[in-house]
Design a protein around this motif. Sequence first.
Motif, PDB file in Angstrom:
ATOM      1  N   GLY A  11       7.099 -32.535  -3.281  1.00  0.00           N
ATOM      2  CA  GLY A  11       8.167 -32.721  -4.110  1.00  0.00           C
ATOM      3  C   GLY A  11       9.527 -32.602  -3.491  1.00  0.00           C
ATOM      4  N   PHE A  12      10.275 -33.018  -3.917  1.00  0.00           N
ATOM      5  CA  PHE A  12      11.661 -32.881  -3.558  1.00  0.00           C
ATOM      6  C   PHE A  12      12.467 -32.465  -4.769  1.00  0.00           C
ATOM      7  N   LEU A  13      13.585 -31.784  -4.514  1.00  0.00           N
ATOM      8  CA  LEU A  13      14.500 -31.377  -5.579  1.00  0.00           C
ATOM      9  C   LEU A  13      15.472 -32.502  -5.815  1.00  0.00           C
ATOM     10  N   ASN A  14      15.425 -33.114  -6.984  1.00  0.00           N
ATOM     11  CA  ASN A  14      16.359 -34.187  -7.317  1.00  0.00           C
ATOM     12  C   ASN A  14      17.645 -33.560  -7.820  1.00  0.00           C
ATOM     13  N   MET A  15      18.679 -33.718  -7.039  1.00  0.00           N
ATOM     14  CA  MET A  15      19.963 -33.153  -7.421  1.00  0.00           C
ATOM     15  C   MET A  15      20.716 -34.083  -8.354  1.00  0.00           C
ATOM     16  N   GLY A 262       8.026 -24.048  25.640  1.00  0.00           N
ATOM     17  CA  GLY A 262       8.418 -22.666  25.911  1.00  0.00           C
ATOM     18  C   GLY A 262       7.553 -21.718  25.116  1.00  0.00           C
ATOM     19  N   PRO A 263       6.283 -21.639  25.426  1.00  0.00           N
ATOM     20  CA  PRO A 263       5.354 -20.858  24.598  1.00  0.00           C
ATOM     21  C   PRO A 263       5.687 -19.380  24.503  1.00  0.00           C
ATOM     22  N   ASN A 264       6.296 -18.823  25.536  1.00  0.00           N
ATOM     23  CA  ASN A 264       6.659 -17.403  25.493  1.00  0.00           C
ATOM     24  C   ASN A 264       7.987 -17.175  24.780  1.00  0.00           C
ATOM     25  N   ALA A 265       8.832 -18.186  24.763  1.00  0.00           N
ATOM     26  CA  ALA A 265      10.155 -18.070  24.148  1.00  0.00           C
ATOM     27  C   ALA A 265      10.149 -18.440  22.670  1.00  0.00           C
ATOM     28  N   TYR A 266       9.197 -19.238  22.261  1.00  0.00           N
ATOM     29  CA  TYR A 266       9.208 -19.854  20.928  1.00  0.00           C
ATOM     30  C   TYR A 266       9.005 -18.824  19.826  1.00  0.00           C
ATOM     31  N   ILE A 267       9.988 -18.763  18.910  1.00  0.00           N
ATOM     32  CA  ILE A 267       9.855 -17.933  17.706  1.00  0.00           C
ATOM     33  C   ILE A 267       9.326 -18.781  16.554  1.00  0.00           C
ATOM     34  N   SER A 268      10.009 -19.879  16.270  1.00  0.00           N
ATOM     35  CA  SER A 268       9.595 -20.795  15.216  1.00  0.00           C
ATOM     36  C   SER A 268      10.491 -22.022  15.283  1.00  0.00           C
ATOM     37  N   SER A 269      10.367 -22.878  14.285  1.00  0.00           N
ATOM     38  CA  SER A 269      11.215 -24.057  14.184  1.00  0.00           C
ATOM     39  C   SER A 269      11.486 -24.346  12.717  1.00  0.00           C
ATOM     40  N   ILE A 270      12.627 -24.957  12.442  1.00  0.00           N
ATOM     41  CA  ILE A 270      12.915 -25.464  11.103  1.00  0.00           C
ATOM     42  C   ILE A 270      12.228 -26.820  11.006  1.00  0.00           C
ATOM     43  N   MET A 271      11.150 -26.890  10.253  1.00  0.00           N
ATOM     44  CA  MET A 271      10.312 -28.081  10.193  1.00  0.00           C
ATOM     45  C   MET A 271      10.724 -28.979   9.029  1.00  0.00           C
ATOM     46  N   VAL A 272      10.792 -30.280   9.290  1.00  0.00           N
ATOM     47  CA  VAL A 272      11.153 -31.229   8.239  1.00  0.00           C
ATOM     48  C   VAL A 272      10.037 -32.254   8.063  1.00  0.00           C
ATOM     49  N   ASP A 273       9.854 -32.688   6.828  1.00  0.00           N
ATOM     50  CA  ASP A 273       8.838 -33.687   6.500  1.00  0.00           C
ATOM     51  C   ASP A 273       9.414 -34.599   5.430  1.00  0.00           C
ATOM     52  N   PHE A 274       9.795 -35.803   5.838  1.00  0.00           N
ATOM     53  CA  PHE A 274      10.407 -36.755   4.918  1.00  0.00           C
ATOM     54  C   PHE A 274       9.394 -37.715   4.295  1.00  0.00           C
ATOM     55  N   GLY A 275       8.142 -37.662   4.742  1.00  0.00           N
ATOM     56  CA  GLY A 275       7.176 -38.663   4.333  1.00  0.00           C
ATOM     57  C   GLY A 275       7.021 -38.844   2.835  1.00  0.00           C
ATOM     58  N   PRO A 276       6.686 -37.784   2.075  1.00  0.00           N
ATOM     59  CA  PRO A 276       6.502 -37.962   0.621  1.00  0.00           C
ATOM     60  C   PRO A 276       7.749 -38.504  -0.075  1.00  0.00           C
ATOM     61  N   TRP A 277       8.915 -38.042   0.370  1.00  0.00           N
ATOM     62  CA  TRP A 277      10.151 -38.516  -0.261  1.00  0.00           C
ATOM     63  C   TRP A 277      10.373 -39.994   0.021  1.00  0.00           C
ATOM     64  N   TYR A 278      10.171 -40.438   1.252  1.00  0.00           N
ATOM     65  CA  TYR A 278      10.328 -41.858   1.580  1.00  0.00           C
ATOM     66  C   TYR A 278       9.355 -42.715   0.769  1.00  0.00           C
ATOM     67  N   VAL A 279       8.116 -42.284   0.679  1.00  0.00           N
ATOM     68  CA  VAL A 279       7.126 -43.053  -0.070  1.00  0.00           C
ATOM     69  C   VAL A 279       7.551 -43.198  -1.528  1.00  0.00           C
ATOM     70  N   GLU A 280       8.055 -42.131  -2.127  1.00  0.00           N
ATOM     71  CA  GLU A 280       8.480 -42.197  -3.522  1.00  0.00           C
ATOM     72  C   GLU A 280       9.665 -43.135  -3.716  1.00  0.00           C
ATOM     73  N   PHE A 299      13.139 -26.029   0.157  1.00  0.00           N
ATOM     74  CA  PHE A 299      12.370 -25.088   0.966  1.00  0.00           C
ATOM     75  C   PHE A 299      10.937 -25.068   0.446  1.00  0.00           C
ATOM     76  N   GLY A 300      10.000 -25.300   1.353  1.00  0.00           N
ATOM     77  CA  GLY A 300       8.596 -25.285   0.993  1.00  0.00           C
ATOM     78  C   GLY A 300       8.013 -26.646   0.686  1.00  0.00           C
ATOM     79  N   ALA A 301       8.865 -27.671   0.530  1.00  0.00           N
ATOM     80  CA  ALA A 301       8.365 -29.017   0.207  1.00  0.00           C
ATOM     81  C   ALA A 301       9.301 -30.048   0.820  1.00  0.00           C
ATOM     82  N   GLY A 302       9.350 -30.087   2.112  1.00  0.00           N
ATOM     83  CA  GLY A 302      10.257 -30.990   2.816  1.00  0.00           C
ATOM     84  C   GLY A 302      10.920 -30.304   3.982  1.00  0.00           C
ATOM     85  N   VAL A 303      11.142 -29.007   3.871  1.00  0.00           N
ATOM     86  CA  VAL A 303      11.682 -28.218   4.979  1.00  0.00           C
ATOM     87  C   VAL A 303      11.080 -26.816   4.898  1.00  0.00           C
TER      88      VAL A 303
END
Length: 374
Positions: A11-15, A262-280, A299-303
Motif C-alpha cells: 500500500g501506499f499512503l495517498n496524500m 562492507g559487511p563489517n561496516a554495514y548497519i542497515s539501509s533505507i530500503m525503497v520498493d516502488f513496484g506495487p505503487w507503479y503497478v497501481e 513506512f513499512g509499505a514502500g520504505v
Amino acid sequence: MISTKSLSRRGFLNMGAAAGASLILPKTGVIRPANAAGPLAPVVEADAHIAFGHTGPTSDEGWTWAHDQGMKAVEAAFPALRTSYVESIPYSADATRIFRQFVADDACMVFATSNYGDFLYDVAKRAPEVAFYECDGRNPMDNLGTYYVAHWYPSYVAGIAAGAMSTTGKLGYVASFPVPSVYSGTNAFLMGARTINPEATLQSIVINSWFDPQAATQAGVALIDAGCDVLFGIMDEAGYLQVAEERGAKAVMWNTDLRRYGPNAYISSIMVDFGPWYVEQVRRRLAGEWMPTYDLLPFGAGVDVDAWGDSVPADVAAKADAVKATILDGSFNPFMGEIKDSKGTIKVAAGQTMTEEELYHWNWSIEGVSGLDN
C-alpha cells in the motif's frame, strides 16, 4: 538514447483524495489542484507506452535501480504494453528534450523518477492527454502528480542503532544537495541517535551530485578524518560504505542492501520498493481512472529499514526494532516538539507534532547538525 523494453507485481499512503476532488494533504489543510475535466481516457494495454526518466544509471544499485525494478514490475503485470527509459538525464535543457521525446513517441504515462522542475513542467503543460508523475515533486498540475517515500521514519530507527554503536558521538552524512530530502534524513537520523546519546552530533558534506562515487568516497574519508565513526548519506552507490569498511567505521546506506561492499561496516539501509505503487498507477491509467495524486509511500509499505548487519549487537537491534513497532502501530511519533533549529530557535513547540507535509518540505537543520545551513 532511449532504451525500450517491449512485451514484457511487485500500500501506499495517498496524500490526495479520490478522483474528481481536490487533493487535500492530511493534517495540514493544504489543497492541491485536481483535474477538473475528470480522469484521462482509458488506454488499451497493447497500445500503451509507459516511459521512465532517471537521474542516474539503472546499474547504480541505488535509487535508479530501485525505480528500474518498479518498471520491471509493471512489465510483469502488464505484458502487452511497451516501456522505455532514459538514464542519467542531466538537469538541463536536455531533460526537456528527452521528456518531449517521450511524448512524441506516444507515451501515455511518463514517470520522472527525480525532481526535474521546470524541465518537466513545460512538457506536461503542452501534453494534457499524457499522465505525468514527478518523484519528490513540488508542483502538481492537472495532469502531473507527485510521489515520494516517508524515509524520515526508517532514518530515525537507523539513527537509534547508529547512536548506540558510535563511540565518538560524531556521526557523518554524505549529502547530495541541501534539499528537503537531505534535511529530513539528517535531522531524523540524529534525533534517533540522540535517544541513545543526547550529545551526539552530525556533520554533513555536500557533494552536489546524486551519483558521484569518487566524491562520495572523498567525503567519507573527510568525515572519518574529522572523528565521525558512523556514516550515513543519500547517495546511489556504495562509496562511503567501502570507506567505512576500510577505516573500521560503521555506515547506514540508502535504497538497497549493499552490505557485500562492507559487511563489517554495514548497519542497515533505507530500503525503497516502488513496484506495487507503479503497478497501481499504470492500472489506473489503462482503466481510465487516472487523475493526479500526491502519494507518500509509507513506512513499512514502500520504505523500511533493511535487516540489520552482522555487526549490530542483538540488544541494539532489539531496541531499534521496538521503537519501529511503536511508530508502525501509531502509538509513537518521533517528530514531536520541542524541536530547535541549528541556531537554537524553537521551530516546533512542545506538544506539537510535525505533519507529513512539514516533514516532506523540511528545509532547516536541527540542533547538532552542521554543514547544510548557511
